[in-house]
Write a protein that holds these residues in place. Sequence first.
Motif, PDB file in Angstrom:
ATOM      1  N   GLY A  32       0.818  -1.215   0.000  1.00 32.55           N
ATOM      2  CA  GLY A  32       0.000   0.000   0.000  1.00 32.55           C
ATOM      3  C   GLY A  32       0.851   1.265   0.000  1.00 32.55           C
ATOM      4  O   GLY A  32       1.668   1.479   0.892  1.00 32.55           O
ATOM      5  N   SER A  36       1.194   6.444   4.858  1.00 30.55           N
ATOM      6  CA  SER A  36       1.949   5.671   5.857  1.00 30.55           C
ATOM      7  C   SER A  36       2.954   4.745   5.184  1.00 30.55           C
ATOM      8  O   SER A  36       4.102   4.618   5.641  1.00 30.55           O
ATOM      9  N   GLU A  55       1.845  -1.632  -4.711  1.00 24.47           N
ATOM     10  CA  GLU A  55       0.608  -0.849  -4.741  1.00 24.47           C
ATOM     11  C   GLU A  55      -0.337  -1.405  -5.806  1.00 24.47           C
ATOM     12  O   GLU A  55       0.049  -1.567  -6.956  1.00 24.47           O
ATOM     13  N   ARG A  56      -1.554  -1.637  -5.382  1.00 22.56           N
ATOM     14  CA  ARG A  56      -2.560  -2.216  -6.279  1.00 22.56           C
ATOM     15  C   ARG A  56      -2.905  -1.294  -7.458  1.00 22.56           C
ATOM     16  O   ARG A  56      -3.083  -1.746  -8.592  1.00 22.56           O
ATOM     17  N   GLY A  63      -5.130   7.644  -0.223  1.00 24.70           N
ATOM     18  CA  GLY A  63      -6.204   8.602   0.059  1.00 24.70           C
ATOM     19  C   GLY A  63      -5.737  10.046   0.195  1.00 24.70           C
ATOM     20  O   GLY A  63      -6.519  10.890   0.643  1.00 24.70           O
ATOM     21  N   VAL A 127      -1.287  -7.518  -3.826  1.00 18.34           N
ATOM     22  CA  VAL A 127      -0.871  -8.598  -2.932  1.00 18.34           C
ATOM     23  C   VAL A 127      -2.128  -9.395  -2.623  1.00 18.34           C
ATOM     24  O   VAL A 127      -3.073  -8.876  -2.020  1.00 18.34           O
ATOM     25  N   HIS A 170      -7.969   1.424   5.079  1.00 19.07           N
ATOM     26  CA  HIS A 170      -9.216   0.859   5.626  1.00 19.07           C
ATOM     27  C   HIS A 170      -9.377  -0.627   5.259  1.00 19.07           C
ATOM     28  O   HIS A 170     -10.019  -1.370   5.980  1.00 19.07           O
ATOM     29  N   ASP A 173      -6.082  -5.413   3.996  1.00 21.86           N
ATOM     30  CA  ASP A 173      -6.076  -6.583   3.112  1.00 21.86           C
ATOM     31  C   ASP A 173      -5.129  -7.685   3.563  1.00 21.86           C
ATOM     32  O   ASP A 173      -5.419  -8.868   3.376  1.00 21.86           O
ATOM     33  N   MET A 224      -3.936   3.763   8.607  1.00 19.83           N
ATOM     34  CA  MET A 224      -5.337   3.446   8.916  1.00 19.83           C
ATOM     35  C   MET A 224      -5.538   1.952   9.135  1.00 19.83           C
ATOM     36  O   MET A 224      -6.428   1.540   9.884  1.00 19.83           O
ATOM     37  N   MET A 235     -10.230   8.918  11.176  1.00 20.89           N
ATOM     38  CA  MET A 235      -9.908  10.314  11.490  1.00 20.89           C
ATOM     39  C   MET A 235     -10.217  11.295  10.374  1.00 20.89           C
ATOM     40  O   MET A 235     -10.126  12.507  10.585  1.00 20.89           O
ATOM     41  N   GLY A 236     -10.561  10.810   9.185  1.00 17.48           N
ATOM     42  CA  GLY A 236     -10.827  11.747   8.097  1.00 17.48           C
ATOM     43  C   GLY A 236      -9.551  12.401   7.601  1.00 17.48           C
ATOM     44  O   GLY A 236      -8.454  11.908   7.857  1.00 17.48           O
ATOM     45  N   ILE A 238      -7.206  14.379   8.207  1.00 23.17           N
ATOM     46  CA  ILE A 238      -6.047  14.906   8.942  1.00 23.17           C
ATOM     47  C   ILE A 238      -4.974  13.825   8.846  1.00 23.17           C
ATOM     48  O   ILE A 238      -5.247  12.647   9.084  1.00 23.17           O
ATOM     49  N   MET A 242      -0.960   9.485  10.052  1.00 29.28           N
ATOM     50  CA  MET A 242      -0.510   8.578   8.995  1.00 29.28           C
ATOM     51  C   MET A 242       1.001   8.711   8.786  1.00 29.28           C
ATOM     52  O   MET A 242       1.727   7.728   8.666  1.00 29.28           O
TER      53      MET A 242
HETATM   54  O1  48F Z   1      -5.712   4.306   2.244  1.00 30.36           O
HETATM   55  P1  48F Z   1      -4.306   4.731   2.128  1.00 30.36           P
HETATM   56  O2  48F Z   1      -4.031   6.151   1.802  1.00 30.36           O
HETATM   57  O3  48F Z   1      -3.553   4.254   3.482  1.00 30.36           O
HETATM   58  P2  48F Z   1      -2.931   5.025   4.739  1.00 30.36           P
HETATM   59  O4  48F Z   1      -1.483   5.273   4.512  1.00 30.36           O
HETATM   60  O5  48F Z   1      -3.659   6.431   4.774  1.00 30.36           O
HETATM   61  C1  48F Z   1      -5.025   6.564   5.049  1.00 30.36           C
HETATM   62  C2  48F Z   1      -5.478   7.934   4.554  1.00 30.36           C
HETATM   63  O6  48F Z   1      -5.277   8.042   3.179  1.00 30.36           O
HETATM   64  C3  48F Z   1      -6.947   8.224   4.856  1.00 30.36           C
HETATM   65  C4  48F Z   1      -7.241   8.330   6.310  1.00 30.36           C
HETATM   66  C5  48F Z   1      -6.491   9.196   7.226  1.00 30.36           C
HETATM   67  O7  48F Z   1      -6.159  10.380   7.002  1.00 30.36           O
HETATM   68  O8  48F Z   1      -8.088   7.669   6.803  1.00 30.36           O
HETATM   69  O9  48F Z   1      -7.753   7.204   4.301  1.00 30.36           O
HETATM   70  O10 48F Z   1      -3.342   4.244   5.922  1.00 30.36           O
HETATM   71  O11 48F Z   1      -3.563   3.839   1.054  1.00 30.36           O
HETATM   72  C6  48F Z   1      -3.645   2.444   1.066  1.00 30.36           C
HETATM   73  C7  48F Z   1      -3.155   1.923  -0.282  1.00 30.36           C
HETATM   74  O12 48F Z   1      -3.095   0.505  -0.232  1.00 30.36           O
HETATM   75  C8  48F Z   1      -3.460   0.002  -1.505  1.00 30.36           C
HETATM   76  C9  48F Z   1      -4.582   0.940  -1.962  1.00 30.36           C
HETATM   77  O13 48F Z   1      -4.751   0.906  -3.368  1.00 30.36           O
HETATM   78  C10 48F Z   1      -4.086   2.287  -1.451  1.00 30.36           C
HETATM   79  O14 48F Z   1      -3.361   2.997  -2.422  1.00 30.36           O
HETATM   80  N1  48F Z   1      -3.868  -1.399  -1.360  1.00 30.36           N
HETATM   81  C11 48F Z   1      -4.977  -1.866  -0.707  1.00 30.36           C
HETATM   82  N2  48F Z   1      -5.018  -3.208  -0.770  1.00 30.36           N
HETATM   83  C12 48F Z   1      -3.905  -3.603  -1.477  1.00 30.36           C
HETATM   84  C13 48F Z   1      -3.173  -2.448  -1.849  1.00 30.36           C
HETATM   85  C14 48F Z   1      -3.394  -4.875  -1.882  1.00 30.36           C
HETATM   86  N3  48F Z   1      -4.003  -6.019  -1.574  1.00 30.36           N
HETATM   87  N4  48F Z   1      -2.249  -4.914  -2.621  1.00 30.36           N
HETATM   88  C15 48F Z   1      -1.609  -3.757  -2.950  1.00 30.36           C
HETATM   89  N5  48F Z   1      -2.054  -2.525  -2.568  1.00 30.36           N
END
Ligand code: 48F
Length: 261
Positions: A32, A36, A55-56, A63, A127, A170, A173, A224, A235-236, A238, A242
């Motif tokens: 991902g 983060s 990254e998928r 996000g 993945v 969220h 996976d 997340m 947390m939306g 902010i 992360m």
């Molecule tokens: O959701 P995402 O931005 O993760 P994060 O680093 O940040 C969360 C915030 O963006 C926001 C929030 C707080 O401010 O709540 O949502 O926790 O990025 C997660 C990435 O993982 C990828 C997905 O396409 C996204 O780009 N992903 C998800 N499942 C898979 C994956 C998978 N099975 N294989 C590869 N990538």
Amino acid sequence: MALDEIIISRAIIERYHEKLTENLETDVAIVGAGPSGLVAGYYLAEAGKKAALFERKLSIGGGMWGGGMLFNEIVVQSAALPILEEFGIRYRKYQDDYYTADGIEAVASLTSCALKAGLTIFNCVTVEDLMMRPDRVEGLVINWSPVEMTGLHVDPLTVCAGFVVDATGHDTDIVKVVDEKMPGRLNTSTGGIVGQKAMWADRAETDTMQNTKEVFPGLYVAGMAANATAGGPRMGPIFGGMLLSGQKVAQSLIRRLDQTS
Ligand code: 48F
């Protein structure tokens, strides 16, 4: 000199092949490329650890591109400003403890710094499963995202990793794979995925840091995914938590890798 299409094709295939084979075994495999995951990859690579991120989607950034409801500005609290500075992301004070940054600049800068530090990013790779032996996570099972999207029956390939980080947001996976295959064995209050709670920005930002940890031998959670696994609130838009969570998981893994080397 006339350009030759075959040389162009060969250059792409050989260079990608090099990148993939060099990363079939890695210290840390991050899943991902949201904030983060990118921050974790940057700090690991900066410390000289071998890290690959999968990254998928075709695009990197998760996000962060869309800020809140597609208003592409993000909010970051004071505690995370040193990380924005480390990545050269410009920010403006909105009021005490609330700063804003351009979401596009944030994603572009995180990605650029992480790559230049030595992180390898594989986009459009999903993945779909884990390599387990059986009480420890030892690697990833990967496939092209279009194979997953079209439902083609194609077997995956495997990447071996000292540690895996679930930074899938969220979705959680990767933790889901362990939860399905080894029910009740996660390091959470229930032994399973507790699930993300309703929006509570202040509480969520603190919880994210506490929940960033190893949840099964060899498997860490960040961002997340950490809250969704442990039952913390969302947390939306902010993003300090992360960024700090990505830094925390990298620091924990650097210590672990140093102990085992
Ligand atoms: O959701 P995402 O931005 O993760 P994060 O680093 O940040 C969360 C915030 O963006 C926001 C929030 C707080 O401010 O709540 O949502 O926790 O990025 C997660 C990435 O993982 C990828 C997905 O396409 C996204 O780009 N992903 C998800 N499942 C898979 C994956 C998978 N099975 N294989 C590869 N990538």
